[in-house]
Design a protein around this motif. Sequence first.
Motif, PDB file in Angstrom:
ATOM      1  N   THR A  79       0.855  -1.191   0.000  1.00 14.51           N
ATOM      2  CA  THR A  79       0.000   0.000   0.000  1.00 14.51           C
ATOM      3  C   THR A  79       0.890   1.239   0.000  1.00 14.51           C
ATOM      4  N   PRO A  80       0.321   2.407  -0.262  1.00 13.92           N
ATOM      5  CA  PRO A  80       1.139   3.621  -0.183  1.00 13.92           C
ATOM      6  C   PRO A  80       1.770   3.806   1.206  1.00 13.92           C
ATOM      7  N   ASP A  81       1.056   3.393   2.245  1.00  6.06           N
ATOM      8  CA  ASP A  81       1.594   3.516   3.599  1.00  6.06           C
ATOM      9  C   ASP A  81       2.581   2.409   3.945  1.00  6.06           C
ATOM     10  N   LYS A  82       2.413   1.249   3.336  1.00  5.76           N
ATOM     11  CA  LYS A  82       3.275   0.099   3.626  1.00  5.76           C
ATOM     12  C   LYS A  82       3.624  -0.622   2.326  1.00  5.76           C
ATOM     13  N   PRO A  83       4.523  -0.021   1.522  1.00  6.55           N
ATOM     14  CA  PRO A  83       4.889  -0.645   0.250  1.00  6.55           C
ATOM     15  C   PRO A  83       5.732  -1.902   0.467  1.00  6.55           C
ATOM     16  N   SER A  84       5.683  -2.788  -0.521  1.00  8.35           N
ATOM     17  CA  SER A  84       6.524  -3.992  -0.476  1.00  8.35           C
ATOM     18  C   SER A  84       7.986  -3.583  -0.653  1.00  8.35           C
ATOM     19  N   ALA A  85       8.877  -4.509  -0.372  1.00 10.00           N
ATOM     20  CA  ALA A  85      10.309  -4.237  -0.545  1.00 10.00           C
ATOM     21  C   ALA A  85      10.616  -3.888  -2.002  1.00 10.00           C
ATOM     22  N   MET A  86       9.959  -4.570  -2.939  1.00  6.91           N
ATOM     23  CA  MET A  86      10.200  -4.294  -4.355  1.00  6.91           C
ATOM     24  C   MET A  86       9.681  -2.909  -4.731  1.00  6.91           C
ATOM     25  N   GLN A  87       8.524  -2.536  -4.222  1.00  7.43           N
ATOM     26  CA  GLN A  87       7.990  -1.204  -4.504  1.00  7.43           C
ATOM     27  C   GLN A  87       8.932  -0.129  -3.954  1.00  7.43           C
ATOM     28  N   LYS A  88       9.443  -0.335  -2.747  1.00  4.63           N
ATOM     29  CA  LYS A  88      10.398   0.619  -2.156  1.00  4.63           C
ATOM     30  C   LYS A  88      11.656   0.722  -3.006  1.00  4.63           C
ATOM     31  N   ALA A  89      12.170  -0.422  -3.446  1.00  2.00           N
ATOM     32  CA  ALA A  89      13.398  -0.432  -4.237  1.00  2.00           C
ATOM     33  C   ALA A  89      13.204   0.288  -5.572  1.00  2.00           C
ATOM     34  N   PHE A  90      12.050   0.105  -6.214  1.00  2.00           N
ATOM     35  CA  PHE A  90      11.782   0.822  -7.463  1.00  2.00           C
ATOM     36  C   PHE A  90      11.778   2.330  -7.222  1.00  2.00           C
ATOM     37  N   LEU A  91      11.224   2.766  -6.105  1.00  2.00           N
ATOM     38  CA  LEU A  91      11.236   4.193  -5.774  1.00  2.00           C
ATOM     39  C   LEU A  91      12.656   4.676  -5.500  1.00  2.00           C
ATOM     40  N   GLU A  92      13.392   3.942  -4.686  1.00  2.00           N
ATOM     41  CA  GLU A  92      14.747   4.352  -4.307  1.00  2.00           C
ATOM     42  C   GLU A  92      15.705   4.375  -5.491  1.00  2.00           C
ATOM     43  N   HIS A  93      15.524   3.468  -6.444  1.00  2.00           N
ATOM     44  CA  HIS A  93      16.423   3.382  -7.596  1.00  2.00           C
ATOM     45  C   HIS A  93      15.864   4.092  -8.826  1.00  2.00           C
ATOM     46  N   ASP A  94      14.746   4.781  -8.669  1.00  2.00           N
ATOM     47  CA  ASP A  94      14.112   5.473  -9.791  1.00  2.00           C
ATOM     48  C   ASP A  94      13.907   4.499 -10.954  1.00  2.00           C
ATOM     49  N   GLY A 151      12.885   3.419 -21.012  1.00  2.00           N
ATOM     50  CA  GLY A 151      14.261   2.952 -20.925  1.00  2.00           C
ATOM     51  C   GLY A 151      14.851   2.968 -19.523  1.00  2.00           C
ATOM     52  N   ALA A 152      14.059   2.677 -18.519  1.00  2.00           N
ATOM     53  CA  ALA A 152      14.540   2.678 -17.136  1.00  2.00           C
ATOM     54  C   ALA A 152      15.159   1.337 -16.743  1.00  2.00           C
ATOM     55  N   TYR A 153      15.592   0.553 -17.706  1.00  2.00           N
ATOM     56  CA  TYR A 153      16.043  -0.815 -17.448  1.00  2.00           C
ATOM     57  C   TYR A 153      17.183  -0.916 -16.435  1.00  2.00           C
ATOM     58  N   ALA A 154      18.189  -0.065 -16.542  1.00  2.00           N
ATOM     59  CA  ALA A 154      19.328  -0.150 -15.612  1.00  2.00           C
ATOM     60  C   ALA A 154      18.861   0.050 -14.174  1.00  2.00           C
ATOM     61  N   ASN A 155      17.955   0.967 -13.965  1.00  2.00           N
ATOM     62  CA  ASN A 155      17.441   1.225 -12.618  1.00  2.00           C
ATOM     63  C   ASN A 155      16.525   0.098 -12.140  1.00  2.00           C
ATOM     64  N   ILE A 156      15.791  -0.502 -13.055  1.00  2.00           N
ATOM     65  CA  ILE A 156      14.932  -1.640 -12.707  1.00  2.00           C
ATOM     66  C   ILE A 156      15.793  -2.810 -12.253  1.00  2.00           C
ATOM     67  N   VAL A 157      16.859  -3.097 -12.987  1.00  2.00           N
ATOM     68  CA  VAL A 157      17.761  -4.186 -12.618  1.00  2.00           C
ATOM     69  C   VAL A 157      18.388  -3.904 -11.257  1.00  2.00           C
ATOM     70  N   ALA A 158      18.797  -2.656 -11.011  1.00  2.00           N
ATOM     71  CA  ALA A 158      19.392  -2.300  -9.707  1.00  2.00           C
ATOM     72  C   ALA A 158      18.397  -2.503  -8.570  1.00  2.00           C
ATOM     73  N   ALA A 159      17.148  -2.154  -8.801  1.00  4.58           N
ATOM     74  CA  ALA A 159      16.116  -2.321  -7.765  1.00  4.58           C
ATOM     75  C   ALA A 159      15.903  -3.801  -7.458  1.00  4.58           C
ATOM     76  N   ILE A 160      15.812  -4.608  -8.496  1.00  7.30           N
ATOM     77  CA  ILE A 160      15.608  -6.044  -8.318  1.00  7.30           C
ATOM     78  C   ILE A 160      16.808  -6.657  -7.584  1.00  7.30           C
ATOM     79  N   ARG A 161      17.998  -6.279  -8.003  1.00 12.08           N
ATOM     80  CA  ARG A 161      19.206  -6.806  -7.375  1.00 12.08           C
ATOM     81  C   ARG A 161      19.245  -6.464  -5.881  1.00 12.08           C
ATOM     82  N   GLU A 162      18.857  -5.232  -5.536  1.00 11.94           N
ATOM     83  CA  GLU A 162      18.852  -4.826  -4.123  1.00 11.94           C
ATOM     84  C   GLU A 162      17.923  -5.698  -3.293  1.00 11.94           C
ATOM     85  N   VAL A 163      16.729  -5.934  -3.796  1.00 13.98           N
ATOM     86  CA  VAL A 163      15.759  -6.750  -3.062  1.00 13.98           C
ATOM     87  C   VAL A 163      16.259  -8.193  -2.952  1.00 13.98           C
TER      88      VAL A 163
END
Length: 168
Positions: A79-94, A151-163
Amino acid sequence: MARTISVNGGEHPIPKDPRTSLLDYLRHDLGLTGTKKGCDHGQCGACTVIVNGIRINSCLSLAAMHDGDEIITIEGLGTPDKPSAMQKAFLEHDGFQCGYCTPGQICSATAMLDEIAANWPSDASESLDGEIALSGEEIRERMSGNLCRCGAYANIVAAIREVAEAGV
């Protein structure tokens, strides 16, 4: 006996029209608009949801086929108040720009990590047996069914890798 689909933990009746796609059912009947209609041909991945732990393109599946199944959409991951780890990582890594493909990307990435944990090989895996090494190539191969026109692929891969490395 009433036929139902479990969506994000809630039970819902299967639509009367057997031609209704799972995507249209989620968006129009249940109001879950996070799942996007991109190509409507199973080529872009914007409609990716998780069915019984497996990621699918909801535009290619009829809702009537999912009697008794457990469907998870982006709304069911966090949820917006309690995002999953993957949702947080996508935000943090743009890991997005326009955001249209993001729900499908996040659902796909979430299920993909479960595939890797279960040692399901892909075309990029070094071996068909044993533990799967989480490389950038492995992530890109497994996410190749989810397109990002921005073309946000590099950031998507970084987010996935972090999680994945956090083991969440």
